[in-house]
Design an enzyme around this catalytic site. Structure first.
Site, PDB file in Angstrom:
ATOM      1  N   TYR A  69       1.047  -1.682  -0.058  1.00  0.00           N
ATOM      2  CA  TYR A  69      -0.037   0.205   0.424  1.00  0.00           C
ATOM      3  C   TYR A  69       0.156   1.360  -0.239  1.00  0.00           C
ATOM      4  O   TYR A  69       0.343   2.074  -0.686  1.00  0.00           O
ATOM      5  CB  TYR A  69      -0.648   0.164   0.814  1.00  0.00           C
ATOM      6  N   PHE A 121      -8.215  20.279 -24.115  1.00  0.00           N
ATOM      7  CA  PHE A 121      -9.171  18.923 -24.567  1.00  0.00           C
ATOM      8  C   PHE A 121     -10.684  18.520 -23.858  1.00  0.00           C
ATOM      9  O   PHE A 121     -10.209  19.381 -22.730  1.00  0.00           O
ATOM     10  CB  PHE A 121      -7.565  18.173 -24.096  1.00  0.00           C
ATOM     11  N   THR A 122     -10.705  17.794 -23.780  1.00  0.00           N
ATOM     12  CA  THR A 122     -12.642  17.808 -23.526  1.00  0.00           C
ATOM     13  C   THR A 122     -11.889  17.918 -21.639  1.00  0.00           C
ATOM     14  O   THR A 122     -12.885  18.872 -21.182  1.00  0.00           O
ATOM     15  CB  THR A 122     -12.958  16.406 -24.331  1.00  0.00           C
ATOM     16  N   ASP A 212       1.207  19.463 -21.265  1.00  0.00           N
ATOM     17  CA  ASP A 212       0.152  18.741 -21.226  1.00  0.00           C
ATOM     18  C   ASP A 212       1.036  17.742 -22.079  1.00  0.00           C
ATOM     19  O   ASP A 212       1.080  17.322 -23.502  1.00  0.00           O
ATOM     20  CB  ASP A 212      -1.143  17.995 -22.265  1.00  0.00           C
ATOM     21  N   LYS A 255      -1.137   6.387 -23.294  1.00  0.00           N
ATOM     22  CA  LYS A 255      -0.235   7.465 -24.874  1.00  0.00           C
ATOM     23  C   LYS A 255       0.244   6.359 -25.365  1.00  0.00           C
ATOM     24  O   LYS A 255       0.941   5.546 -25.663  1.00  0.00           O
ATOM     25  CB  LYS A 255      -1.485   8.028 -25.831  1.00  0.00           C
ATOM     26  N   ARG A 379     -14.562  14.187 -33.442  1.00  0.00           N
ATOM     27  CA  ARG A 379     -14.582  15.486 -32.980  1.00  0.00           C
ATOM     28  C   ARG A 379     -14.485  16.661 -33.491  1.00  0.00           C
ATOM     29  O   ARG A 379     -13.810  17.340 -34.653  1.00  0.00           O
ATOM     30  CB  ARG A 379     -12.319  15.032 -32.628  1.00  0.00           C
ATOM     31  N   PHE A 442     -20.328  13.979 -25.362  1.00  0.00           N
ATOM     32  CA  PHE A 442     -19.963  12.690 -26.705  1.00  0.00           C
ATOM     33  C   PHE A 442     -19.782  11.957 -25.617  1.00  0.00           C
ATOM     34  O   PHE A 442     -20.243  10.480 -27.175  1.00  0.00           O
ATOM     35  CB  PHE A 442     -18.209  13.702 -27.631  1.00  0.00           C
TER      36      PHE A 442
HETATM   37  C1  P71 Z   1      -7.887  10.655 -26.698  1.00  0.00           C
HETATM   38  C2  P71 Z   1      -8.069  10.225 -25.157  1.00  0.00           C
HETATM   39  C3  P71 Z   1      -8.926   9.762 -24.853  1.00  0.00           C
HETATM   40  C4  P71 Z   1     -10.053  10.562 -24.354  1.00  0.00           C
HETATM   41  C5  P71 Z   1     -10.704  11.582 -23.624  1.00  0.00           C
HETATM   42  C6  P71 Z   1     -11.626  11.853 -23.424  1.00  0.00           C
HETATM   43  C7  P71 Z   1     -12.514  12.620 -25.036  1.00  0.00           C
HETATM   44  C8  P71 Z   1     -12.258  11.033 -25.026  1.00  0.00           C
HETATM   45  C9  P71 Z   1     -10.747  10.099 -25.829  1.00  0.00           C
HETATM   46  C10 P71 Z   1      -6.869  10.846 -23.464  1.00  0.00           C
HETATM   47  C11 P71 Z   1      -6.448  13.093 -23.062  1.00  0.00           C
HETATM   48  C12 P71 Z   1      -5.636  13.420 -24.096  1.00  0.00           C
HETATM   49  C13 P71 Z   1      -5.094  14.595 -23.662  1.00  0.00           C
HETATM   50  C14 P71 Z   1      -3.670  15.237 -24.624  1.00  0.00           C
HETATM   51  C15 P71 Z   1      -5.534  14.087 -21.403  1.00  0.00           C
HETATM   52  C16 P71 Z   1      -6.078  13.188 -22.123  1.00  0.00           C
HETATM   53  C17 P71 Z   1      -7.458  12.389 -20.912  1.00  0.00           C
HETATM   54  N1  P71 Z   1      -6.783  11.500 -24.011  1.00  0.00           N
HETATM   55  N2  P71 Z   1      -4.409  14.708 -22.512  1.00  0.00           N
HETATM   56  O1  P71 Z   1      -7.182  10.847 -27.325  1.00  0.00           O
HETATM   57  O2  P71 Z   1      -5.550  13.199 -25.469  1.00  0.00           O
HETATM   58  O3  P71 Z   1      -6.591  11.345 -20.588  1.00  0.00           O
HETATM   59  O4  P71 Z   1      -7.795   9.845 -21.143  1.00  0.00           O
HETATM   60  O5  P71 Z   1      -5.794   8.733 -19.553  1.00  0.00           O
HETATM   61  O6  P71 Z   1      -8.072  10.731 -18.337  1.00  0.00           O
HETATM   62  O7  P71 Z   1      -8.793   8.873 -27.247  1.00  0.00           O
HETATM   63  P1  P71 Z   1      -6.965   9.710 -20.218  1.00  0.00           P
END
Ligand code: P71
Length: 470
Positions: A69, A121-122, A212, A255, A379, A442
């Protein structure tokens, strides 16, 4: 160009669902590709997030996970990998990127403050706003022009940023955010020159500057390829310089760190690290695991090292470039230049008959699924519209490449499917939104077509022949 620096050891079967089933599946999913069952999907280009293949080294490392832990050995290995590759002092682990965004926003934002960023970013914007911030776009105009071949559409407009900070007063700025391989613009990199200018300005005006850092590896490769003076440096060196130019970063490790789950915030700022460690125990877990298991941290530590491996990054970026070139040859309107992790279709040019209020990118993503079982992501206005604000921005469909997962044959098949939809593009109708969630709509919104949806079963184009694996 050399083929990818890996071969396939474990495979996962996939199958193309019959056309009838695909039609039923998209209706059941409310014309939202997020709501499809993965078993109904043949080639899954929804996202590169958590969908990459682990390496044998990552799998082996997972056996060494220390599930203590507190004080987990795996945490210290993760911290060491982050320091070796990026160089920041403090690491606060989280379950994924948005966990880190939450901690950073809560640590830095006072209600009413501004967060200037290249586009948005969303989830990043959502967390900044939930903490009371106002998001301000300081991207260069080329970022929002799908036809501009600017090599660094992830750059920040430094003049605009300066005016914003000076006019608002520096106490009104929570932090400046710059995203690597700017996702919503098409996976577009920033240049080192621009990053240095943003660093200099934020130092001069004394505001925190966070990256980011998600997809920073691919950004480093683009710098090497496109920014004079960097052609002889390694991706690892460039990555290290990128990190040195910010006070810290948040990462979604799903990623370019090749893990199915995980993320972290990293920083050199003592006070910010301390505040994030106070908050992480409330929202994620003890600071020695965040939201991750010990074995997740082991896979991540190894993944961070692989993210600095130039041939790995080059092979990945080459796949998006390959698919983009195929689609351009076919006369399909895509965002140029092709970015890091995906090819983005320009739905405004692909479906000019569908007004933006009828969700052309959402309709196009549904059509591509029906036509060939290929899952992509909207998107455009569904993702990008903010409350009831007018939205005239980018309207894209993202064909995202999971890392180390698909072969060129899969990409050829995808190009064929998109071509089939393009040949029948005039028959693709607009959509009406019949369910709109309050947050990040979305993900779970539902739609109905305004006219019957085409079947895309062209008599001259039978179900494509499947090629043998390998
Ligand atoms: C992608 C994602 C995953 C995603 C997230 C939200 C809506 C659709 C798809 C996530 C990102 C990203 C950047 C630049 C932070 C996050 C959040 N991308 N910054 O592209 O691209 O990370 O998903 O691990 O929480 O499909 P998280």
């Amino acid at each position: 160009m050399l083929p990818p620096p890996y071969k396939i050891k474990v495979v996962e079967p996939i199958a193309l669902a019959p056309a009838q089933r695909r039609r039923r599946a998209i209706i059941e999913a409310g014309f939202n590709t997020f709501l499809l069952h993965a078993d109904d999907v043949f080639v899954d280009l929804l996202t590169d997030s958590g969908t990459g293949a682990l390496s044998q080294e990552q799998r082996a490392a997972m056996e060494l996970g220390d599930e203590s832990y507190a004080g987990s050995r795996s945490f210290f290995r993760l911290e060491q990998a982050m320091r070796d590759v990026y160089g920041w002092r403090h690491l606060v682990p989280t379950h994924q990127g948005r966990g880190a965004e939450h901690l950073l926003s809560r640590a830095l934002v006072r209600p009413g403050q501004l967060v200037p960023s290249n586009l948005y970013f969303t989830t990043s914007r959502e967390h900044a706003e939930l903490a009371g911030a106002v998001w301000v776009d300081v991207s260069i105009p080329e970022a929002s022009d799908p036809e501009s071949r600017h090599p660094f559409k992830g750059n920040i407009d430094v003049g605009k940023l300066r005016r914003l900070i000076v006019d608002a007063g520096r106490e009104q700025i929570a932090f400046v955010r710059q995203e690597a391989c700017l996702n919503m613009a098409g996976g577009q990199p920033f240049s080192l020159e621009n990053l240095r200018a943003v660093r200099a300005l934020t130092r001069e005006l004394d505001v925190p500057f966070f990256l980011d850092g998600t997809r920073a590896s691919e950004n480093a490769l683009f710098v090497k390829e496109r920014e004079p003076g960097n052609e002889h440096r390694t991706v690892a060196e460039i990555l290290r310089e990128i990190a040195s130019l910010a006070d810290g970063a948040v990462f979604s490790s799903k990623k370019d760190h090749f893990v199915p789950i995980g993320g972290f915030a990293a920083t050199d700022l003592e006070g910010v690290a301390r505040r994030m460690r106070e908050l992480v125990v409330v929202y994620e877990g003890f600071p020695h695991y965040g939201g991750m298991a010990g074995h997740d941290m082991e896979a991540l530590a190894q993944g961070i090292r692989e993210a600095a491996d130039e041939e790995t990054v080059r092979a990945y970026v080459g796949q998006a470039r390959y698919l983009g070139a195929r689609l351009e040859e076919l006369g399909i309107p895509i965002v140029v230049p092709v970015g890091a992790h995906a090819v983005f279709l320009d739905a405004k040019r692909f479906l000019p008959q569908v007004p933006q209020a009828q969700f052309p990118a959402q309709a196009l993503a549904a059509a591509i699924y029906v036509a060939g079982g290929v899952r992509t992501m909207e998107r455009g206005i569904v993702s990008g519209q903010h409350g009831t604000d007018p939205y005239h921005g980018l309207e894209l469909v993202r064909l995202t490449i999971p890392r180390r997962v698909y072969t060129r044959e899969h990409l050829d098949y995808v190009a064929e499917v998109v071509e089939r939809v393009h040949a029948q593009r005039e028959d693709v109708p607009g959509l009406e939104m019949i369910y709109e969630p309050k947050e990040l709509r979305f993900f779970q919104a539902r739609f109905e077509p305004l006219q019957p949806f085409p079947a895309f079963e062209l008599s001259e184009s039978p179900e494509p022949e499947l090629v043998p694996a390998g």
